[in-house]
Design a protein around this motif. Structure first.
Motif, PDB file in Angstrom:
ATOM      1  N   ASN A 262      33.636  58.616  67.643  1.00 13.08           N
ATOM      2  CA  ASN A 262      33.614  57.201  67.278  1.00 13.08           C
ATOM      3  C   ASN A 262      34.598  56.879  66.161  1.00 13.08           C
ATOM      4  O   ASN A 262      35.042  55.727  66.035  1.00 13.08           O
TER       5      ASN A 262
ATOM      6  N   GLU B 164      27.254  57.201  79.712  1.00 10.18           N
ATOM      7  CA  GLU B 164      26.315  57.043  78.600  1.00 10.18           C
ATOM      8  C   GLU B 164      26.641  58.077  77.526  1.00 10.18           C
ATOM      9  O   GLU B 164      25.836  58.948  77.198  1.00 10.18           O
TER      10      GLU B 164
ATOM     11  N   ARG C  69      27.475  60.495  74.370  1.00 12.03           N
ATOM     12  CA  ARG C  69      27.044  60.842  73.024  1.00 12.03           C
ATOM     13  C   ARG C  69      27.948  61.956  72.533  1.00 12.03           C
ATOM     14  O   ARG C  69      28.393  62.806  73.317  1.00 12.03           O
ATOM     15  N   ASN C  70      28.213  62.001  71.249  1.00  8.17           N
ATOM     16  CA  ASN C  70      29.111  63.015  70.716  1.00  8.17           C
ATOM     17  C   ASN C  70      28.624  64.426  71.010  1.00  8.17           C
ATOM     18  O   ASN C  70      29.423  65.326  71.278  1.00  8.17           O
ATOM     19  N   GLU C  71      27.303  64.624  70.999  1.00  9.33           N
ATOM     20  CA  GLU C  71      26.772  65.969  71.213  1.00  9.33           C
ATOM     21  C   GLU C  71      26.926  66.453  72.649  1.00  9.33           C
ATOM     22  O   GLU C  71      26.719  67.635  72.937  1.00  9.33           O
ATOM     23  N   TYR C  72      27.297  65.566  73.578  1.00  5.98           N
ATOM     24  CA  TYR C  72      27.531  65.989  74.960  1.00  5.98           C
ATOM     25  C   TYR C  72      28.848  66.762  75.109  1.00  5.98           C
ATOM     26  O   TYR C  72      29.048  67.436  76.124  1.00  5.98           O
TER      27      TYR C  72
ATOM     28  N   ASN D 294      33.341  63.932  65.896  1.00  6.80           N
ATOM     29  CA  ASN D 294      32.762  62.582  65.939  1.00  6.80           C
ATOM     30  C   ASN D 294      33.816  61.663  66.535  1.00  6.80           C
ATOM     31  O   ASN D 294      34.749  61.235  65.851  1.00  6.80           O
TER      32      ASN D 294
END
Length: 468
Positions: free
Chosen positions: A206, A182, A184-187, A204
């Motif tokens: 993505n 799951e 997310r970039n902040e992980y 980033n």
């Protein structure tokens, strides 16, 4: 004269004439040294291209490279995980010669690792700069993240990318499995570099492939009048998978397919840039993966097609990779079933650029330029040594592969186990390594054991960089 003989003679004539035409084309462009673009994907499997039979992933641009160039079906990397594989690629030497092979305690470099590619090693970029090449490293490096190990200190004029894998620098508050499944970039606090400066943290992810591609296209345009070398190492499909919104949900293969199809788009942009700048006639593109797919993550990992194994083991699926070599006029098109390796890229580029290799070290690569041009249909490589970190686990000679160690089919990070007795496969007849024929060929087994012993005598152990 029977029909089979007529067809055989006709093929030989066609091969000979076509080879002459390629050599003639090389002569016409010899006033300017060729450009080289080395595209490396991360954890992409042998079966993850439509040209290699994938039924749901669409890769028309990579397929075009294969149809217009050479698709190598027996092409191996130097190791079954990231860091040592990349070390072998960029130096033309087995990673155990440079201390980049790793051990069971440390298979790859991590953000806090103190080691990296030794200064004494000579990279492709450093060799090509001897002949006036401009050199760029775009994408994932993973050969040391301390300043002295980064690309600008290893022959590259320009660097834009990540210093290590995109799953590293994970925040402590999120379990690894959750961060991967799951994402997310902040992980992930992975930094994005431009030359010596961190320009984004966390990156980033993505838009990484899109931005890498823009940097490569710009570099091509800026240096179209001079010879250049671009080492373009994609960060994915290594997990975590971060699809670009433009491609998300487009592939029938799911998120993994979205990632591969964006990489295929990237290849198309590179081809457009070469044509628009009128340098496609004098540019070589090599497309390979760094190792097999990470099957541990199931549908988030790739496919080995007919091959057994995965990233992290030395079955064919871990080290035999998709491989395409393209040049609009300088490569004799067709499928090559001879053995080749990422170790061969450095000596081949050196030959094509007119660079002499240093005489003070052992090279494990071969010059494949005669096969590329069509002047020979026989690869100079007839053997491959398989290392699992610092352990020599197998050897291939011709069609035969002798395996001394094994581990699980899903690979990394499974432990290595010595087999009770060596197993032998004929890889031409048994590509999936299912049928042990050692009892039928005891002499071949002994010959391959002798070859392993002979090779081991050429290895001088040096300081392990991954344990620093």
């Amino acid at each position: 004269m029977d029909n089979k003989r007529i067809i055989s003679i006709g093929f030989v004539i066609l091969f000979f004439v076509s080879g002459i035409n390629v050599i003639a084309a090389q002569g016409k462009s010899s006033g300017k040294r060729p450009n080289f673009i080395l595209i490396l994907t991360d954890d992409q499997g042998y079966g993850d291209l439509s040209i290699n039979g994938n039924p749901t992933i669409k890769t028309p641009n990579i397929d075009r490279l294969a149809l217009e160039g050479q698709k190598w079906t027996n092409f191996y990397v130097a190791a079954n995980v990231c860091t040592p594989s990349r070390a072998g690629l960029i130096t033309g030497r087995l990673p155990i010669r440079s201390g980049m092979q790793g051990t069971k305690q440390a298979r790859v470099l991590f953000p806090k690792s103190k080691g990296g590619l030794p200064e004494s090693e000579v990279t492709i970029a450093e060799l090509l700069k001897q002949k006036g090449y401009h050199t760029a490293m775009i994408g994932k490096w993973h050969l040391g993240s301390l300043p002295q190990y980064l690309p600008l200190n290893n022959g590259f004029d320009y660097y834009y990318g990540l210093p290590y894998s995109n799953d590293m620098d994970k925040v402590d508050s999120v379990p690894y499995l959750k961060a991967i499944t799951e994402p997310r970039n902040e992980y992930f606090q992975v930094p994005l570099y431009r030359n010596k400066d961190i320009i984004e943290k966390p990156a980033n992810q993505n838009t990484l492939t899109q931005r890498y591609t823009a940097e490569a296209v710009r570099y091509i345009t800026d240096h179209k009048k001079e010879p250049f070398f671009i080492y373009f190492a994609h960060s994915m499909p290594h997990v975590p998978l971060f699809p670009n919104p433009r491609f998300a949900g487009k592939s029938a293969r799911g998120i993994y397919g979205d990632i591969i199809e964006e990489i295929d788009w990237s290849v198309g942009e590179i081809l457009k840039a070469l044509k628009q700048n009128a340098i496609d006639d004098n540019t070589y593109i090599v497309f390979i993966s760094d190792n097999g797919p990470w099957k541990l993550f199931r549908e988030l990992g790739g496919s080995t097609g007919p091959l057994y194994g995965a990233k992290g083991n030395s079955y064919e699926g871990g080290v035999r990779v998709p491989a395409i070599i393209w040049s609009k006029k300088n490569v004799f098109a067709g499928q090559v079933t001879e053995i080749g390796s990422s170790l061969d890229i450095l000596p081949t580029f050196a030959k094509l650029a007119g660079v002499d290799l240093p005489a003070d070290r052992v090279y494990d690569g071969y010059d494949l330029s005669s096969v590329l041009s069509g002047s020979s249909n026989k690869s100079p490589r007839d053997e491959m040594y398989y290392y699992h970190a610092d352990t020599l686990v197998a050897v291939r000679k011709g069609v035969y592969k002798l395996l001394l160690y094994g581990n699980s089919e899903v690979g990394y990070p499974d432990a290595l186990k010595k087999l009770d007795k060596p197993v032998l496969y004929n890889l031409n007849e048994d590509i999936s390594e299912r049928y042990d024929i050692s009892d039928k060929h005891p002499r071949t087994v002994q010959q391959l054991i002798a070859l392993l012993e002979q090779h081991s005598k050429t290895i001088t152990r040096v300081e392990d960089q991954l344990l620093k």
